[in-house]
Design a protein around this motif. Structure first.
Motif, PDB file in Angstrom:
ATOM      1  N   PHE A  56       0.955  -1.337  -0.065  1.00  0.00           N
ATOM      2  CA  PHE A  56      -0.064   0.139   0.012  1.00  0.00           C
ATOM      3  C   PHE A  56       0.755   1.084   0.011  1.00  0.00           C
ATOM      4  O   PHE A  56       0.692   2.168   0.458  1.00  0.00           O
ATOM      5  N   ASP A  57       1.858   1.026  -1.018  1.00  0.00           N
ATOM      6  CA  ASP A  57       2.954   2.423  -1.132  1.00  0.00           C
ATOM      7  C   ASP A  57       2.666   3.026  -2.051  1.00  0.00           C
ATOM      8  O   ASP A  57       3.360   4.226  -2.355  1.00  0.00           O
ATOM      9  N   HIS A  58       1.432   2.989  -2.775  1.00  0.00           N
ATOM     10  CA  HIS A  58       1.237   3.601  -4.052  1.00  0.00           C
ATOM     11  C   HIS A  58       1.256   5.134  -3.971  1.00  0.00           C
ATOM     12  O   HIS A  58       1.626   5.866  -4.754  1.00  0.00           O
ATOM     13  N   GLY A  59       0.611   5.623  -2.813  1.00  0.00           N
ATOM     14  CA  GLY A  59       0.597   7.107  -2.473  1.00  0.00           C
ATOM     15  C   GLY A  59       1.956   7.639  -2.604  1.00  0.00           C
ATOM     16  O   GLY A  59       1.908   8.985  -2.825  1.00  0.00           O
ATOM     17  N   VAL A 204      13.291 -10.029  -5.091  1.00  0.00           N
ATOM     18  CA  VAL A 204      13.153  -9.281  -6.290  1.00  0.00           C
ATOM     19  C   VAL A 204      11.555  -9.223  -6.504  1.00  0.00           C
ATOM     20  O   VAL A 204      10.969 -10.014  -6.180  1.00  0.00           O
ATOM     21  N   LYS A 205      10.930  -7.907  -6.748  1.00  0.00           N
ATOM     22  CA  LYS A 205       9.602  -7.912  -7.109  1.00  0.00           C
ATOM     23  C   LYS A 205       9.418  -7.637  -8.590  1.00  0.00           C
ATOM     24  O   LYS A 205      10.049  -6.623  -8.963  1.00  0.00           O
ATOM     25  N   THR A 206       8.570  -8.233  -9.297  1.00  0.00           N
ATOM     26  CA  THR A 206       8.319  -7.979 -10.702  1.00  0.00           C
ATOM     27  C   THR A 206       6.923  -8.358 -11.003  1.00  0.00           C
ATOM     28  O   THR A 206       6.075  -8.628 -10.107  1.00  0.00           O
ATOM     29  N   GLY A 227       0.628  -7.079  -7.972  1.00  0.00           N
ATOM     30  CA  GLY A 227      -0.693  -7.592  -8.649  1.00  0.00           C
ATOM     31  C   GLY A 227      -0.864  -6.618  -9.951  1.00  0.00           C
ATOM     32  O   GLY A 227      -1.622  -7.186 -10.837  1.00  0.00           O
ATOM     33  N   GLY A 228      -0.408  -5.616  -9.878  1.00  0.00           N
ATOM     34  CA  GLY A 228      -0.710  -4.519 -10.983  1.00  0.00           C
ATOM     35  C   GLY A 228      -2.211  -4.161 -10.909  1.00  0.00           C
ATOM     36  O   GLY A 228      -2.961  -4.234  -9.856  1.00  0.00           O
ATOM     37  N   LYS A 229      -2.791  -3.467 -12.156  1.00  0.00           N
ATOM     38  CA  LYS A 229      -4.197  -2.822 -12.000  1.00  0.00           C
ATOM     39  C   LYS A 229      -5.189  -4.200 -11.637  1.00  0.00           C
ATOM     40  O   LYS A 229      -4.853  -5.243 -11.602  1.00  0.00           O
ATOM     41  N   MET A 253       1.053  -7.793  -3.205  1.00  0.00           N
ATOM     42  CA  MET A 253      -0.176  -7.333  -4.151  1.00  0.00           C
ATOM     43  C   MET A 253      -0.674  -6.028  -3.369  1.00  0.00           C
ATOM     44  O   MET A 253      -1.011  -6.047  -2.213  1.00  0.00           O
ATOM     45  N   GLY A 254      -1.242  -5.193  -4.053  1.00  0.00           N
ATOM     46  CA  GLY A 254      -1.985  -4.295  -3.442  1.00  0.00           C
ATOM     47  C   GLY A 254      -3.653  -3.798  -4.000  1.00  0.00           C
ATOM     48  O   GLY A 254      -4.509  -4.439  -3.483  1.00  0.00           O
ATOM     49  N   ARG A 255      -3.414  -3.377  -5.442  1.00  0.00           N
ATOM     50  CA  ARG A 255      -4.901  -2.902  -5.845  1.00  0.00           C
ATOM     51  C   ARG A 255      -5.793  -4.166  -5.839  1.00  0.00           C
ATOM     52  O   ARG A 255      -7.130  -3.928  -5.701  1.00  0.00           O
ATOM     53  N   ASN A 256      -5.377  -5.347  -6.122  1.00  0.00           N
ATOM     54  CA  ASN A 256      -6.252  -6.453  -6.344  1.00  0.00           C
ATOM     55  C   ASN A 256      -6.654  -7.089  -5.107  1.00  0.00           C
ATOM     56  O   ASN A 256      -7.598  -7.746  -4.874  1.00  0.00           O
TER      57      ASN A 256
HETATM   58  C1  R5P Z   1       3.750   0.981  -6.516  1.00  0.00           C
HETATM   59  O1  R5P Z   1       4.016   1.926  -6.927  1.00  0.00           O
HETATM   60  C2  R5P Z   1       4.260  -0.150  -5.937  1.00  0.00           C
HETATM   61  O2  R5P Z   1       5.327  -0.736  -6.398  1.00  0.00           O
HETATM   62  C3  R5P Z   1       3.436  -1.184  -5.587  1.00  0.00           C
HETATM   63  O3  R5P Z   1       3.805  -1.767  -4.404  1.00  0.00           O
HETATM   64  C4  R5P Z   1       3.284  -2.301  -6.520  1.00  0.00           C
HETATM   65  O4  R5P Z   1       2.807  -1.874  -7.744  1.00  0.00           O
HETATM   66  C5  R5P Z   1       2.337  -3.446  -6.115  1.00  0.00           C
HETATM   67  O5  R5P Z   1       0.935  -3.127  -5.849  1.00  0.00           O
HETATM   68  P1  R5P Z   1      -0.180  -3.575  -7.114  1.00  0.00           P
HETATM   69  O6  R5P Z   1      -0.541  -4.943  -6.573  1.00  0.00           O
HETATM   70  O7  R5P Z   1      -1.221  -2.568  -6.734  1.00  0.00           O
HETATM   71  O8  R5P Z   1       0.517  -3.348  -8.362  1.00  0.00           O
END
Ligand code: R5P
Length: 311
Positions: A56-59, A204-206, A227-229, A253-256
């Motif tokens: 939840f670092d998007h902000g 690593v996060k990808t 997770g992405g959009k 994962m965030g948005r999902n």
């Molecule tokens: C976005 O700036 C961050 O790196 C998020 O932590 C990452 O994109 C993961 O969140 P989401 O699952 O929403 O893509």
């Protein structure tokens, strides 16, 4: 000097050979210090070797993005269902109780905001190691921009964070950021994930993509997928399932997870507060079942529907 041949793909990833663990449940990290292994064991559950990080670092670059307008309301109900909190220090301090027992993966850089055309330039160190220690960080997260103008500067930040982390036993999550001009394909992610690991990132996060098995096999440390959009829940669970089946050690994962409500762009009718929390919780729980309990995507989606409807 290595061959300057452009970004080519290797051929033999020995996909029939399991990775070596050498007595520690986190891939490639059996030779780390005791403190670092202890922190890694808080991040990757010893029982499954996997993790559900809640991002939840998007902000930090997007401001009050959809679904995260109120950190103080959205995050707290999710805490029981995730393993790690991945956020900025500002969000953590203000919206998460210090009594939490969840390990923290704290953003260690500042980066250009969404107002900039090229977000790869202008980033810098965003967190002093002393403050990370004061916050009891279990990991630091550093954004990198392979193939973009800011590549060199972001790798410098990654290396310095790894140096500091090695000194104090704090692992670094290298984050693969994809600029607008870069193609999100296996060739790119193979290159980027390996570069981050070779510069010392312990995780690593990808993003998930086709040929993910090769990407995971070629990365000597664990990969977690972003997770992405926001996707429909069944599709998000399928993505998580495939990623884990093909070698990811979990999700960040965030948005999902947190965008489950109509107001946040999700597709559910959520009449009241209790139902709102149920929608949030059920996706977090279902992701956990894929990551830790060996559920298929189908089984996890059924669990998602059952939990949501029961609540
Ligand atoms: C976005 O700036 C961050 O790196 C998020 O932590 C990452 O994109 C993961 O969140 P989401 O699952 O929403 O893509």
């Amino acid at each position: 000097m290595a061959d300057n041949v452009g970004n080519t793909m290797g051929k033999d990833y020995h996909l029939d050979v399991a990775p070596r663990f050498d007595g520690f449940h986190v891939k490639g990290l059996s030779h780390c210090s005791w403190g670092m292994k202890n922190r890694l064991s808080r991040i990757f559950r010893p029982s499954s070797g996997n993790t559900v990080m809640l991002a939840f670092d998007h902000g930090y670059i997007m401001g009050s993005t959809s679904g995260l307008e109120r950190l103080d309301i959205v995050i707290e109900p999710l805490l029981p269902f995730v393993d790690v909190l991945m956020a900025t220090r500002g969000a953590l301090r203000s919206c998460v109780s210090p009594s939490t027992d969840k390990p923290l993966c704290i953003r260690a850089t500042h980066d250009a905001s969404v107002l900039h055309e090229d977000m790869s330039v202008g980033g810098g160190a965003g967190l002093d190691m002393e403050d990370a220690l004061r916050m009891n960080a279990s990991a630091l997260a550093v954004q990198t921009f392979i193939g973009a103008p800011g590549e060199g500067d972001s790798l410098e930040l990654l290396c310095r964070a790894v140096d500091q982390g090695e000194r104090y036993g704090i692992p670094v999550l290298g984050v693969v950021a994809v600029g607008k001009q870069l193609v999100r394909n296996a060739r790119y992610f193979l290159l980027a994930t390996r570069i981050l690991a070779e510069h010392g990132a312990q995780m690593v996060k990808t993003y998930y993509c086709g040929d993910f098995e090769e990407i995971a096999a070629a990365c000597p440390v664990p990969i977690v997928i972003a997770g992405g959009k926001k996707l429909p829940e069944d599709e998000a669970l399928t993505m998580a399932y495939r990623a884990v089946r093909e070698g990811a050690r979990g999700v960040d994962m965030g948005r999902n997870i947190f965008r489950g409500t109509p107001a946040a762009g999700g597709g559910h009718e959520v009449p009241d507060r209790e139902a709102y929390e149920a929608v949030l919780d059920s996706m977090a729980m279902a992701v956990g079942k894929v990551v830790h309990e060996g559920f298929t995507d189908r089984e996890a989606y059924e669990a998602f529907l059952e939990i949501k409807n029961r609540s």
